[in-house]
Write a protein that holds these residues in place. Structure first.
Motif, PDB file in Angstrom:
ATOM      1  N   THR A 231       0.844  -1.194   0.000  1.00  8.10           N
ATOM      2  CA  THR A 231       0.000   0.000   0.000  1.00  8.10           C
ATOM      3  C   THR A 231       0.876   1.240   0.000  1.00  8.10           C
ATOM      4  N   LEU A 232       0.511   2.215  -0.807  1.00 10.53           N
ATOM      5  CA  LEU A 232       1.143   3.532  -0.777  1.00 10.53           C
ATOM      6  C   LEU A 232       0.101   4.529  -0.298  1.00 10.53           C
ATOM      7  N   LEU A 233       0.375   5.158   0.837  1.00  7.37           N
ATOM      8  CA  LEU A 233      -0.484   6.218   1.347  1.00  7.37           C
ATOM      9  C   LEU A 233       0.220   7.542   1.110  1.00  7.37           C
ATOM     10  N   CYS A 234      -0.320   8.339   0.216  1.00  9.14           N
ATOM     11  CA  CYS A 234       0.234   9.658  -0.076  1.00  9.14           C
ATOM     12  C   CYS A 234      -0.468  10.680   0.807  1.00  9.14           C
ATOM     13  N   ILE A 235       0.301  11.362   1.628  1.00  8.66           N
ATOM     14  CA  ILE A 235      -0.255  12.433   2.447  1.00  8.66           C
ATOM     15  C   ILE A 235       0.130  13.745   1.778  1.00  8.66           C
ATOM     16  N   ILE A 236      -0.875  14.482   1.337  1.00  9.13           N
ATOM     17  CA  ILE A 236      -0.631  15.724   0.622  1.00  9.13           C
ATOM     18  C   ILE A 236      -1.247  16.886   1.392  1.00  9.13           C
ATOM     19  N   GLY A 237      -0.742  18.069   1.111  1.00 14.29           N
ATOM     20  CA  GLY A 237      -1.237  19.256   1.775  1.00 14.29           C
ATOM     21  C   GLY A 237      -0.152  20.316   1.796  1.00 14.29           C
ATOM     22  N   PRO A 238      -0.489  21.516   2.234  1.00 12.62           N
ATOM     23  CA  PRO A 238       0.458  22.625   2.219  1.00 12.62           C
ATOM     24  C   PRO A 238       1.571  22.454   3.244  1.00 12.62           C
ATOM     25  N   PRO A 239       2.607  23.264   3.148  1.00 13.66           N
ATOM     26  CA  PRO A 239       3.706  23.176   4.111  1.00 13.66           C
ATOM     27  C   PRO A 239       3.223  23.353   5.545  1.00 13.66           C
ATOM     28  N   ALA A 240       3.829  22.568   6.439  1.00 18.87           N
ATOM     29  CA  ALA A 240       3.595  22.656   7.886  1.00 18.87           C
ATOM     30  C   ALA A 240       2.172  22.304   8.303  1.00 18.87           C
ATOM     31  N   VAL A 241       1.469  21.566   7.461  1.00 16.70           N
ATOM     32  CA  VAL A 241       0.110  21.152   7.814  1.00 16.70           C
ATOM     33  C   VAL A 241       0.128  19.928   8.743  1.00 16.70           C
ATOM     34  N   GLY A 242       1.266  19.233   8.781  1.00 18.19           N
ATOM     35  CA  GLY A 242       1.375  18.069   9.658  1.00 18.19           C
ATOM     36  C   GLY A 242       1.526  16.745   8.940  1.00 18.19           C
ATOM     37  N   LYS A 243       1.889  16.771   7.682  1.00 21.66           N
ATOM     38  CA  LYS A 243       1.989  15.540   6.891  1.00 21.66           C
ATOM     39  C   LYS A 243       2.968  14.538   7.504  1.00 21.66           C
ATOM     40  N   MET A 244       4.171  15.009   7.795  1.00 24.45           N
ATOM     41  CA  MET A 244       5.189  14.116   8.339  1.00 24.45           C
ATOM     42  C   MET A 244       4.796  13.604   9.719  1.00 24.45           C
ATOM     43  N   THR A 245       4.297  14.482  10.572  1.00 23.59           N
ATOM     44  CA  THR A 245       3.930  14.093  11.931  1.00 23.59           C
ATOM     45  C   THR A 245       2.823  13.049  11.912  1.00 23.59           C
ATOM     46  N   VAL A 246       1.815  13.264  11.075  1.00 27.02           N
ATOM     47  CA  VAL A 246       0.741  12.276  10.920  1.00 27.02           C
ATOM     48  C   VAL A 246       1.309  10.985  10.343  1.00 27.02           C
ATOM     49  N   GLY A 247       2.213  11.118   9.366  1.00 24.74           N
ATOM     50  CA  GLY A 247       2.825   9.939   8.767  1.00 24.74           C
ATOM     51  C   GLY A 247       3.545   9.080   9.792  1.00 24.74           C
ATOM     52  N   TYR A 248       4.293   9.721  10.685  1.00 25.80           N
ATOM     53  CA  TYR A 248       4.994   8.960  11.724  1.00 25.80           C
ATOM     54  C   TYR A 248       4.016   8.297  12.694  1.00 25.80           C
ATOM     55  N   GLU A 249       2.912   8.947  12.961  1.00 24.52           N
ATOM     56  CA  GLU A 249       1.915   8.339  13.853  1.00 24.52           C
ATOM     57  C   GLU A 249       1.262   7.136  13.173  1.00 24.52           C
ATOM     58  N   ILE A 250       0.974   7.253  11.882  1.00 19.97           N
ATOM     59  CA  ILE A 250       0.426   6.111  11.135  1.00 19.97           C
ATOM     60  C   ILE A 250       1.446   4.975  11.110  1.00 19.97           C
ATOM     61  N   SER A 251       2.717   5.326  10.920  1.00 18.97           N
ATOM     62  CA  SER A 251       3.780   4.321  10.934  1.00 18.97           C
ATOM     63  C   SER A 251       3.836   3.590  12.272  1.00 18.97           C
ATOM     64  N   ARG A 252       3.742   4.339  13.347  1.00 21.84           N
ATOM     65  CA  ARG A 252       3.797   3.747  14.684  1.00 21.84           C
ATOM     66  C   ARG A 252       2.666   2.739  14.892  1.00 21.84           C
ATOM     67  N   LEU A 253       1.511   3.026  14.309  1.00 19.17           N
ATOM     68  CA  LEU A 253       0.340   2.180  14.520  1.00 19.17           C
ATOM     69  C   LEU A 253       0.207   1.035  13.520  1.00 19.17           C
ATOM     70  N   THR A 254       0.857   1.164  12.366  1.00 19.89           N
ATOM     71  CA  THR A 254       0.679   0.162  11.308  1.00 19.89           C
ATOM     72  C   THR A 254       1.961  -0.566  10.908  1.00 19.89           C
ATOM     73  N   GLY A 255       3.102   0.014  11.210  1.00 14.80           N
ATOM     74  CA  GLY A 255       4.363  -0.571  10.763  1.00 14.80           C
ATOM     75  C   GLY A 255       4.786  -0.118   9.378  1.00 14.80           C
ATOM     76  N   MET A 256       3.962   0.676   8.702  1.00 18.90           N
ATOM     77  CA  MET A 256       4.348   1.216   7.391  1.00 18.90           C
ATOM     78  C   MET A 256       5.516   2.187   7.573  1.00 18.90           C
ATOM     79  N   LYS A 257       6.470   2.148   6.663  1.00 16.83           N
ATOM     80  CA  LYS A 257       7.605   3.063   6.701  1.00 16.83           C
ATOM     81  C   LYS A 257       7.167   4.444   6.211  1.00 16.83           C
ATOM     82  N   VAL A 258       7.915   5.480   6.615  1.00 13.23           N
ATOM     83  CA  VAL A 258       7.622   6.854   6.205  1.00 13.23           C
ATOM     84  C   VAL A 258       8.729   7.364   5.296  1.00 13.23           C
ATOM     85  N   PHE A 259       8.340   7.886   4.155  1.00 15.11           N
ATOM     86  CA  PHE A 259       9.252   8.549   3.216  1.00 15.11           C
ATOM     87  C   PHE A 259       8.737   9.979   3.053  1.00 15.11           C
ATOM     88  N   HIS A 260       9.106  10.852   3.997  1.00 18.87           N
ATOM     89  CA  HIS A 260       8.631  12.231   3.884  1.00 18.87           C
ATOM     90  C   HIS A 260       9.480  12.975   2.865  1.00 18.87           C
TER      91      HIS A 260
END
Length: 196
Positions: A11-40
């Motif tokens: 699965t590829l989950l693309c998190i999109i949005g403007p700068p500083a909206v929280g994409k990376m932070t949300v991505g790391y939280e999803i990673s923590r809960l699912t084991g998916m790696k984060v490529f910010h």
């Protein structure tokens, strides 16, 4: 097949949005809960900035190629999935084409491609722009005056959130996270797309 259904590839989950909206932070939280790696997006950006200025042709080539190669390898791997973050200008067709080139290896291999779009007020994003995790992961943002001005200029120049054109798509979720924590957004996303 619905977006939540099982597929043959990762699965590829693309998190999109403007700068500083929280994409990376949300991505790391999803990673923590699912084991998916984060490529910010700054995983590719920061090394290239050591050699070439933002926006130059060598910069664009290297960042684009680095992203594509990582995404191709993950799509061909046994990894369960990847969270990828991207700032998309919705009024610039080349941005949509670029994002599509990044997701293509997952589509080709029968993987799921999902989109989480985040939006938040500019005031909140300006505060998040100075967040500890953001500055730790993104050295180029540590010049806070420049980073703030860049955020404001990008907001003024581009449409950094969609309107209603993606509503109803099973592979798309839009969340206004102005008042939500990263953990809350991650939970909503995981439940919506059945990523657990």
């Amino acid at each position: 097949m619905s977006a939540a259904a099982n597929s043959n590839g990762p699965t590829l989950l693309c998190i999109i949005g403007p700068p500083a909206v929280g994409k990376m932070t949300v991505g790391y939280e999803i990673s923590r809960l699912t084991g998916m790696k984060v490529f910010h997006n700054h995983v590719a950006i920061e090394p290239v900035l050591r050699f070439f200025e933002f926006g130059t042709e060598p910069y664009a080539r290297l960042v684009g190629e680095f992203r594509r190669r990582v995404l191709e390898e993950v799509a061909a791997s046994d990894l369960p999935g990847l969270v990828f973050t991207f700032v998309q200008a919705f009024d610039v067709p080349a941005d949509a084409a670029e994002l599509e080139s990044y997701v293509a290896p997952f589509r080709t291999r029968g993987g799921r491609v999902l989109f989480l779009e985040l939006s938040a007020s500019q005031e909140v994003r300006l505060r998040r722009n100075e967040g500890e995790l953001r500055l730790a992961e993104k050295p180029s943002k540590r010049d806070l005056d420049w980073s703030r001005q860049n955020l404001l200029e990008l907001d003024a120049r581009f449409q950094l959130n969609s309107h209603s054109e993606f509503e109803g798509r099973p592979d798309y979720l839009r969340i206004d996270n102005t008042e939500l924590s990263a953990a809350e957004v991650a939970k909503l996303t995981i439940d919506h797309f059945d990523l657990g």
